[in-house]
Design a protein around this motif. Structure first.
Motif, mmCIF file in Angstrom:
data_model
loop_
_atom_site.group_PDB
_atom_site.id
_atom_site.type_symbol
_atom_site.label_atom_id
_atom_site.label_comp_id
_atom_site.label_asym_id
_atom_site.label_seq_id
_atom_site.Cartn_x
_atom_site.Cartn_y
_atom_site.Cartn_z
ATOM 1 N N THR A 179 0.836 -1.199 0.000
ATOM 2 C CA THR A 179 0.000 0.000 0.000
ATOM 3 C C THR A 179 0.869 1.247 0.000
ATOM 4 N N ALA A 192 2.771 1.712 -3.423
ATOM 5 C CA ALA A 192 1.860 2.233 -4.448
ATOM 6 C C ALA A 192 1.628 3.724 -4.250
ATOM 7 N N SER A 193 1.466 4.133 -3.007
ATOM 8 C CA SER A 193 1.256 5.548 -2.706
ATOM 9 C C SER A 193 2.499 6.372 -3.026
ATOM 10 N N ALA A 204 2.869 6.910 -6.742
ATOM 11 C CA ALA A 204 1.865 7.819 -7.289
ATOM 12 C C ALA A 204 2.154 9.276 -6.944
ATOM 13 N N THR A 247 -4.740 12.005 -5.104
ATOM 14 C CA THR A 247 -3.920 11.025 -5.818
ATOM 15 C C THR A 247 -3.580 9.852 -4.919
ATOM 16 N N MET A 248 -3.211 10.142 -3.681
ATOM 17 C CA MET A 248 -2.873 9.086 -2.717
ATOM 18 C C MET A 248 -4.050 8.154 -2.488
ATOM 19 N N ALA A 290 -4.662 5.836 -5.297
ATOM 20 C CA ALA A 290 -3.657 4.772 -5.416
ATOM 21 C C ALA A 290 -3.816 3.700 -4.353
ATOM 22 N N THR A 291 -4.408 4.060 -3.205
ATOM 23 C CA THR A 291 -4.483 3.125 -2.070
ATOM 24 C C THR A 291 -5.895 2.645 -1.785
#
Length: 452
Positions: free
Chosen positions: A212, A215-216, A219, A256-257, A260-261
């Protein structure tokens, strides 16, 4: 300092003599690297920085292409920077590398990377498929503008300054963004971390894991560059204007975060803290010498955050509904959390995390272990509102005291001791998320300073 034509001719003759010595000594192709600079000033801090960038690209290219360097030397003089390489490889391959560097970025237009065969012949760009170089003023192809002197020296100098300035403005933004992303990845990878997600477990969390966070972090990479650009663009304006623009960018970064999560809050605090730091990097940036001193950057952070955050907390007292755990703790206990920390210039990063990181690394500890140790110093020094929100004031204070006691016995404790703290924090559902963000800030500041 201005140089004369006589000095330039003497420098050229000296370079040719040195080339002859190296050619006879090694019997391999030579690279002769200098800058194409118009006018009587051939050396300055800005030109030296451009030359260093060329050297870095050439060194990296030689390694990447597997070309063995038998000899390398540099010379810095008022007549300009020069470098000579003896490369044990086919001359055509060496020339192809040099052409790819010259054509690989706008800054490469200023690079003059001649390649001499073992017999002393200079290879032409066309021999490896390279085309004519364009005029830096009007873009016309070929040497016609220079040979006919179509542009005044002042126009050539202005174009040179623009090329270098634009290149480093963008390059420093991207480098800062890369280092912030690395800092976030370093932070989540550090293991063990009491109560936090790491490579071994998810700490006190059930809705996230290391993937997680990665991915953050991926991004968010463009956001850090955007923050530096905001600082560069607003450098001559009041701090409040920079902060306002950073806040707007940060709100977009939060979206955005969460995208992505799948809605998990991994880096909201980091978006604020590291966004401020990147804004400070931008405000203090200069083409010749970007500011890399942590203390100066942290002081700039304080100037960016102080007035705006005081206004935010004042508004909460006027009836605004608190939206975050930190805001509720401010109203109930007067704790200012990371906002207050930022307004003071992140003193725990300056006084706790950075010294601990440096000391641990200096004594030979790995980057992982140094990060784990620095985190303990942060927990002991910080009133982390995340821990208070999750476990209550008493448990949070006891956890801080436990870390402080460990560090009092040994400022550089072994990993096994930190592993026990991790188990204790997980059992009590404590997670020092604010300290994790500060650790990432310390990682970034250390790496940014080492770039100098």
């Amino acid at each position: 300092m201005e140089v004369t034509l006589t000095e330039m001719l003497e420098a050229r003759e000296a370079r040719v003599r040195r080339q002859e010595v190296l050619r006879e000594q090694y019997g391999v192709p030579l690279i002769s690297f200098s800058l194409n600079i118009a006018g009587p000033v051939k050396d300055s801090p800005l030109l030296r920085r451009a030359f260093r960038a060329g050297l870095e690209q050439l060194d990296a290219g030689l390694r990447a292409w597997g070309l063995k360097v038998l000899h390398r030397e540099e010379k810095r003089a008022v007549t300009g920077c020069e470098a000579l390489y003896a490369a044990d490889a086919p001359a055509e391959k060496v020339k192809a590398l040099c052409v790819s560097i010259e054509d690989g970025s706008p800054l490469g237009r200023l690079f003059d990377m001649d390649v001499l065969s073992p017999e002393g012949f200079k290879l032409d760009r066309s021999s490896v498929g390279g085309g004519p170089r364009n005029c830096i003023v009007c873009g016309a192809a070929g040497p016609g503008c220079a040979s006919r002197r179509l542009h005044p020296v002042s126009a050539l100098q202005e174009a040179t300054g623009r090329i270098i300035g634009d290149y480093f403005a963008a390059a420093d933004r991207e480098r800062a963004a890369t280092l912030v992303t690395r800092a976030l990845l370093d932070e989540v990878c550090v293991t063990p971390k009491p109560g936090l997600v790491d490579r071994r477990n998810s700490g006190s969390h059930r809705d996230m894991d290391i993937f997680t966070f990665t991915a953050s972090a991926a991004a968010l990479t463009p956001y850090w560059s955007r923050c530096v650009e905001i600082g560069q663009r607003t450098a001559g304006r009041p701090s409040a204007e920079t902060f306002c623009a950073l806040r707007q960018a940060g709100q977009a970064a939060e979206r955005t975060m969460f995208a992505a999560t799948a809605g998990v809050n991994t880096h909201k605090g980091a978006i604020f803290t590291l966004g401020l730091l990147c804004g400070a990097v931008g405000r203090l940036w200069s083409t010749e010498d970007p500011c890399r001193e942590p203390e100066v950057l942290l002081s700039e952070c304080a100037g960016l955050a102080r007035a705006a955050l005081e206004a935010d907390f004042a508004a909460l007292g006027d009836g605004d509904v608190p939206r975050t755990a930190g805001e509720r703790l401010y109203l109930s206990r007067g704790l200012t959390g990371i906002r207050g920390e930022a307004a003071r210039g992140l003193p725990t990063v300056r006084d706790a995390a950075l010294p601990a990181l440096r000391r641990a690394l200096h004594t030979g500890r790995s980057r992982n272990d140094a990060g784990a140790i620095a985190l303990l110093h942060l927990i002991a020094a910080t009133e982390d509102t995340n821990m208070i929100a999750r476990g209550g004031m008493e448990a949070a204070q006891a956890a801080r005291a436990a870390c402080a006691a460990v560090l009092e016995r040994d400022p550089l404790p072994p990993v096994e001791v930190i592993e026990q703290l991790d188990r204790d924090f997980i059992r009590q559902n404590l997670s020092p998320g604010g300290c994790a963000d500060l650790l990432a800030a310390a990682f970034f500041l250390l790496s940014w300073q080492e770039e100098d």
